[in-house]
Design an enzyme around this catalytic site. Structure first.
Site, PDB file in Angstrom:
ATOM      1  N   ASP A  50       6.751   0.557  -0.607  1.00 33.52           N
ATOM      2  CA  ASP A  50       6.334  -0.335   0.570  1.00 33.52           C
ATOM      3  C   ASP A  50       5.532   0.424   1.784  1.00 33.52           C
ATOM      4  OD1 ASP A  50       7.135  -2.879   2.665  1.00 33.52           O
ATOM      5  OD2 ASP A  50       7.318  -1.040   3.794  1.00 33.52           O
ATOM      6  N   TYR A  55       1.041   3.440   8.306  1.00 35.10           N
ATOM      7  CA  TYR A  55       1.858   4.194   8.111  1.00 35.10           C
ATOM      8  C   TYR A  55       1.046   5.627   7.622  1.00 35.10           C
ATOM      9  CZ  TYR A  55       5.404   0.791   7.592  1.00 35.10           C
ATOM     10  OH  TYR A  55       6.362  -0.500   7.917  1.00 35.10           O
ATOM     11  N   LYS A  85       0.836  -4.088   4.480  1.00 36.16           N
ATOM     12  CA  LYS A  85       0.916  -5.128   5.304  1.00 36.16           C
ATOM     13  C   LYS A  85      -0.326  -5.015   6.370  1.00 36.16           C
ATOM     14  CE  LYS A  85       5.597  -3.575   5.938  1.00 36.16           C
ATOM     15  NZ  LYS A  85       5.696  -2.352   5.257  1.00 36.16           N
ATOM     16  N   HIS A 118       2.390  -8.111   9.552  1.00 36.06           N
ATOM     17  CA  HIS A 118       3.272  -6.882   9.995  1.00 36.06           C
ATOM     18  C   HIS A 118       4.422  -7.195  10.968  1.00 36.06           C
ATOM     19  CE1 HIS A 118       3.784  -2.096   9.703  1.00 36.06           C
ATOM     20  NE2 HIS A 118       5.085  -2.791   9.837  1.00 36.06           N
TER      21      HIS A 118
END
Length: 316
Positions: A50, A55, A85, A118
Site C-alpha cells: 500500500d 508517502y 492513491k 486519498h
C-alpha cells in the site's frame, strides 16, 4: 509461513491479499532503507503493498519490485497487488489521469491493482502540512473527480478504484452517480476504533473495508498506544502464546476486512503474517468488542487536533 488468504475486490477479477505491507514512514528514512524493507517484505511473503505519492515510497517500492523479479523472488508482477492513491492536491478532473500515470512511472509499472482517492477533500497544490491550515482546504467536485477515477480504470491503468477515509454520507454521494462503484474504502480501524456502522454500510453496498493503522498508529502524530498497551489484548496474547499485535490483526481478519500493517523490523514482518492458523474464542471476541471506543473523527490524521476537524467531519 502459509499462503495469505485473499478477498474479492468489487467486480474485478483480481483478489486482494488480506494483509498488506504499509509504506508510509514517519519520521522519514532514506529511499534505500525503504527499498531494502520492501524487498525483505517480498522475501517474507508479502504480496500486497500500500503506497501513495505523498508517502515518497512509490519509487523505492518500484525498485524493490524490479529487484525481486531479477532475483527470482517473484516470477511476475502479476503476483503482487499494488495500491496507490490520488493526492488531495490532484483532486481535480483533469489531474486524475496524469496523477496515476506519474505514480505508475515512479513504480515502473504498467498498471495498479487499486487506485484510491486519498481523502474526501481537495488541498491547495503542493500543500502537505500537519495540521493542514484551514485556508488550504478546498471543496472537492466529487462527481468530476470520480469520473477521472473511472477513466483510469477504463484505460486499464488500474484494475479497480476506491476511496480512503470516506464516511457513509460521502460514499452515498459517490454511489448516486458512479458508473463504476468504489470497490474499497480504506479507513483507520483497530480494536479501539471498530468502525461498526461504517462496516455495516460498506457490507450492504458491496464495498470492501481495508484497515490502516491496525495497531493504533502508535508512533504517529495522530495515533497512540491504546492497542499495544491494552491489558485485555495483552492477556489474550499471553494465553495464546501470541503477541498483542497478532491478536489485534487476527481480530481484524475475523471481522472480514483486509488490512495494511507497517513494520520494517524483519521479525515483526514475519509475526504479522502468522495470524491465519489459529483463531479467537467467542469469549475473547466479546472482550474485544466491549473495549471503549476512541472518540476521534475520520479526518484527524490529516487535519490535526483543531476545530476544523469537527467542522469538516460533521459535513461528510
Amino acid at each position: 509461513m502459509g499462503v495469505v488468504p485473499e478477498l474479492p475486490v468489487g467486480s474485478c477479477s483480481r483478489a486482494m491479499p488480506v494483509i498488506g505491507m504499509g509504506t508510509s514512514v514517519d519520521p522519514p528514512i532514506s529511499a534505500e532503507a525503504k527499498k531494502s524493507a520492501f524487498l525483505e517484505g517480498i522475501r517474507n511473503g508479502y504480496r500486497h503493498f500500500d503506497t501513495a505519492f505523498i508517502y515518497a515510497s512509490e519509487q523505492p517500492l518500484g525498485e524493490a519490485i524490479a529487484e525481486a523479479l531479477q532475483l527470482g523472488l517473484i516470477k511476475s508482477r502479476d503476483e503482487l497487488f499494488i495500491t496507490s492513491k490520488l493526492g488531495s492536491d490532484f483532486a481535480e478532473r483533469h489531474l486524475v489521469v496524469p496523477a496515476i500515470k506519474m505514480s505508475l512511472q515512479n513504480l515502473q509499472l504498467e498498471y495498479l491493482d487499486l487506485f484510491l482517492i486519498h481523502w474526501p477533500l481537495k488541498l491547495s497544490p503542493g500543500v502537505w502540512e500537519f495540521p493542514t491550515p484551514k485556508e488550504h482546504i478546498l471543496p472537492i467536485d466529487m462527481k468530476s473527480v470520480w469520473e477521472g477515477m473511472e477513466e483510469c480504470q477504463n484505460l486499464g491503468l488500474t484494475k479497480a478504484i476506491g476511496v480512503s477515509n470516506f464516511s457513509p454520507k460521502k460514499l452515498e454521494e459517490i454511489l448516486s452517480f458512479a458508473k463504476i462503484p468504489p470497490a474499497v474504502n480504506q479507513v483507520e480501524m483497530n480494536p479501539f476504533w471498530q468502525q461498526k456502522d461504517l462496516r455495516e454500510f460498506c457490507k450492504a453496498k458491496g464495498i470492501q473495508i481495508t484497515a490502516y493503522s491496525p495497531l493504533g498508529g502508535v508512533g504517529t502524530q495522530w495515533g497512540d498506544d491504546r492497542v499495544m498497551g491494552c491489558d485485555v489484548l495483552k492477556d489474550i496474547a499471553k494465553a495464546k502464546g501470541k503477541t498483542t499485535a497478532q491478536v489485534s490483526l487476527r481480530w481484524l481478519y475475523e471481522q472480514g476486512v483486509s488490512m495494511v500493517a507497517k513494520s520494517f523490523n524483519k521479525d515483526r514482518m514475519k509475526e504479522n503474517l502468522e495470524i491465519f492458523d489459529w483463531s479467537l474464542t467467542n469469549e475473547e471476541l466479546n472482550k474485544i468488542d466491549q473495549l471503549p471506543q476512541r472518540k476521534r473523527v475520520l479526518l484527524a490524521p490529516l487535519l490535526g487536533p483543531h476545530d476544523l476537524v469537527l467542522e469538516i467531519d460533521a459535513e461528510i
